[in-house]
Motif scaffolding. Sequence first.
Motif, PDB file in Angstrom:
ATOM      1  N   ASN A 143      30.932  38.295  34.297  1.00  0.00           N
ATOM      2  CA  ASN A 143      31.253  39.290  35.318  1.00  0.00           C
ATOM      3  C   ASN A 143      30.227  39.343  36.450  1.00  0.00           C
ATOM      4  OD1 ASN A 143      29.107  40.466  33.989  1.00  0.00           O
ATOM      5  ND2 ASN A 143      30.253  42.234  33.220  1.00  0.00           N
ATOM      6  N   LYS A 188      39.881  42.832  40.758  1.00  0.00           N
ATOM      7  CA  LYS A 188      40.741  42.002  39.918  1.00  0.00           C
ATOM      8  C   LYS A 188      41.007  40.661  40.609  1.00  0.00           C
ATOM      9  CE  LYS A 188      43.349  45.932  38.012  1.00  0.00           C
ATOM     10  NZ  LYS A 188      43.527  45.723  36.581  1.00  0.00           N
ATOM     11  N   ALA A 231      35.916  40.491  31.896  1.00  0.00           N
ATOM     12  CA  ALA A 231      34.653  40.953  32.385  1.00  0.00           C
ATOM     13  C   ALA A 231      34.358  42.243  31.655  1.00  0.00           C
ATOM     14  CB  ALA A 231      34.760  41.254  33.843  1.00  0.00           C
ATOM     15  N   CYS A 258      35.540  45.979  32.301  1.00  0.00           N
ATOM     16  CA  CYS A 258      36.448  45.917  33.449  1.00  0.00           C
ATOM     17  C   CYS A 258      37.841  45.483  33.062  1.00  0.00           C
ATOM     18  CB  CYS A 258      35.896  44.965  34.514  1.00  0.00           C
ATOM     19  SG  CYS A 258      34.410  45.568  35.301  1.00  0.00           S
ATOM     20  N   CYS A 281      38.616  42.421  35.527  1.00  0.00           N
ATOM     21  CA  CYS A 281      38.051  42.605  36.861  1.00  0.00           C
ATOM     22  C   CYS A 281      36.556  42.361  36.796  1.00  0.00           C
ATOM     23  CB  CYS A 281      38.362  43.997  37.417  1.00  0.00           C
ATOM     24  SG  CYS A 281      37.715  45.363  36.429  1.00  0.00           S
ATOM     25  N   VAL A 282      35.951  42.171  37.965  1.00  0.00           N
ATOM     26  CA  VAL A 282      34.525  41.876  38.069  1.00  0.00           C
ATOM     27  C   VAL A 282      33.902  42.877  39.040  1.00  0.00           C
ATOM     28  CG1 VAL A 282      32.856  40.201  38.954  1.00  0.00           C
ATOM     29  CG2 VAL A 282      34.710  39.445  37.468  1.00  0.00           C
ATOM     30  N   PRO A 283      32.788  43.490  38.688  1.00  0.00           N
ATOM     31  CA  PRO A 283      32.180  44.491  39.561  1.00  0.00           C
ATOM     32  C   PRO A 283      31.635  43.894  40.850  1.00  0.00           C
ATOM     33  CG  PRO A 283      30.765  44.039  37.676  1.00  0.00           C
ATOM     34  CD  PRO A 283      32.050  43.325  37.419  1.00  0.00           C
ATOM     35  N   ASP A 284      31.824  44.656  41.930  1.00  0.00           N
ATOM     36  CA  ASP A 284      31.252  44.314  43.232  1.00  0.00           C
ATOM     37  C   ASP A 284      30.042  45.208  43.437  1.00  0.00           C
ATOM     38  OD1 ASP A 284      30.546  44.100  45.910  1.00  0.00           O
ATOM     39  OD2 ASP A 284      32.618  43.863  46.586  1.00  0.00           O
ATOM     40  N   CYS A 287      35.599  47.494  40.979  1.00  0.00           N
ATOM     41  CA  CYS A 287      35.802  46.390  40.044  1.00  0.00           C
ATOM     42  C   CYS A 287      37.009  45.601  40.554  1.00  0.00           C
ATOM     43  CB  CYS A 287      36.044  46.902  38.629  1.00  0.00           C
ATOM     44  SG  CYS A 287      35.676  45.688  37.347  1.00  0.00           S
TER      45      CYS A 287
END
Length: 523
Positions: A163, A134, A22, A25, A123-126, A132
């Motif tokens: 992401n 994982k 991502a 991230c 990781c992907v942002p929230d 971020c």
Amino acid sequence: MTRVSLLACAALALGIAGALTAHGCGGSSSNSAPRSDASTGTDGTAGDAQGDAQNSPDAGTDAPGTTGASCSPTVLAANLAAARTTIKHVVIINQENRSFDSYFGTFPGAEGIPMDGGVPTVCVPDPKTGACVKPYHDTSDSNNGGPHSAAAFADCYADGGMNGFILSAEGSGAGKAAHDCDAGDVDPNCVYGTGTDVMGYHTDGEIPNYWGLAKQYVLQDHMFEPVASYSLPDHLYMVSAWSATCTPANDPTNCKTDLVDPGGEHSGKPEYAWTDITYLLHKNNVDWNYYVASGDEPDCEDGEMTCTPAPQGYLKPGFWNVLPWFDDVIADKEVGNVLDTNDFYTNIAANKLAAVTWLIPSAALSEHPPNLITRGQAYVTDIINKIMQSPFWSSTVIFLTWDDWGGFYDHVPPVPVDANGYGFRVPGIAISPWVKPGLIDKQVLSHDAYLKFIEDVFLDGEQLDGGNGGRPDNRPTDREAASQLGDLLCEFDFTQNPLPTLVQSPCPSGVDTTYTDAGPCQP
């Protein structure tokens, strides 16, 4: 609660009521484990059609298989000739809504979740928390998943960033996910429950039977959903390599790609005028069956976000039972080839198996969130056991796959083949005594590869190519001939000693799933 089909044999075996990076991230690792690789190439050398695999260094060094397997044109030709005399039965088991990383992201040797020392490096942002997130090990038996419509695909893909999965699941993207769907609603824009679990992944602790099959036979780690959308278009691609709406409805030469409401399904009884694979099977006197498990169907008939679950059955066409709406199936008088899954058990017990077989689950058996993973795994295991214990095992290949990503995270961007796909990676396993043991096939594949395999083995290569063996349509792409598509024949070695069966308990011991609902495999 959903209603489930009455699968007599499964009920006896399982006690089931009613049957059954991502960007910004993180990075990635490029370590490989000693598993076999399959690839195509004019020089016959091994390689990954999509580039170097990005594997976890924790993908153990004790994985079975050998490195350097290849598939030159010479080997392809030999395998095709052998397949035409050896393979008499192709069985396609189509489960629901799981990404490759969510089921095999930590499988040894596969291109799984990039990790360093067992810790994900992606990781992907929230959007809601600013964190971020994982990927994490999820032991839950029932998941929430995320939206998986065409709009949700765009959200998750995020212009190639891969992401947007949490954004999509939280309803912040164009897909506008709903968090108030009932348990029986399997609308492609629904999220079930209030938690977001799209970054979760499962291991052999929760799905040991699937991992067992992958270890003994062939795991396909670049199997992509054929279309960037949800279950209905994918099931249409599964049998016809297209999803469209025709105007007028009965004119196969005036159709337009439709990934949202093909054939006007949401507004009434659809009609599919373009040609599907059963037309070519019928023309060449190749028998087929399409088995549908009774229970609830996966999506709202009217396309709304929520609805009272509609019943599914072999006599009721729907999202998962698409063939009775094809004009050529009706004209060939083969609607009767669509049967209840109970008939599969009856037929296999009577030593009857068509040349081409599809098995379609009910919602409860499908693993489609929020339905139980253990129930789906038990259903699939029982089907595979029955085939392995039949006289057909020595002449059969089983292709096990999942129709779309279900909103779950995957880190590999889809390979573009045309304006409609590919979609995200989904799990794929090839099971046969003639596949290379312990192989991880790194060719770029999609469900179109199943049609190509059927065409090559049973139809002398006659394809759904627009001409369609004398029933033309105006499909925009000859999917089976796409240069990006690998060849499943590379996974076979007809000179080897046939592999043994792997008969597994539908309810394996030692499963570490956290049970959230009554299911067939509760301890």
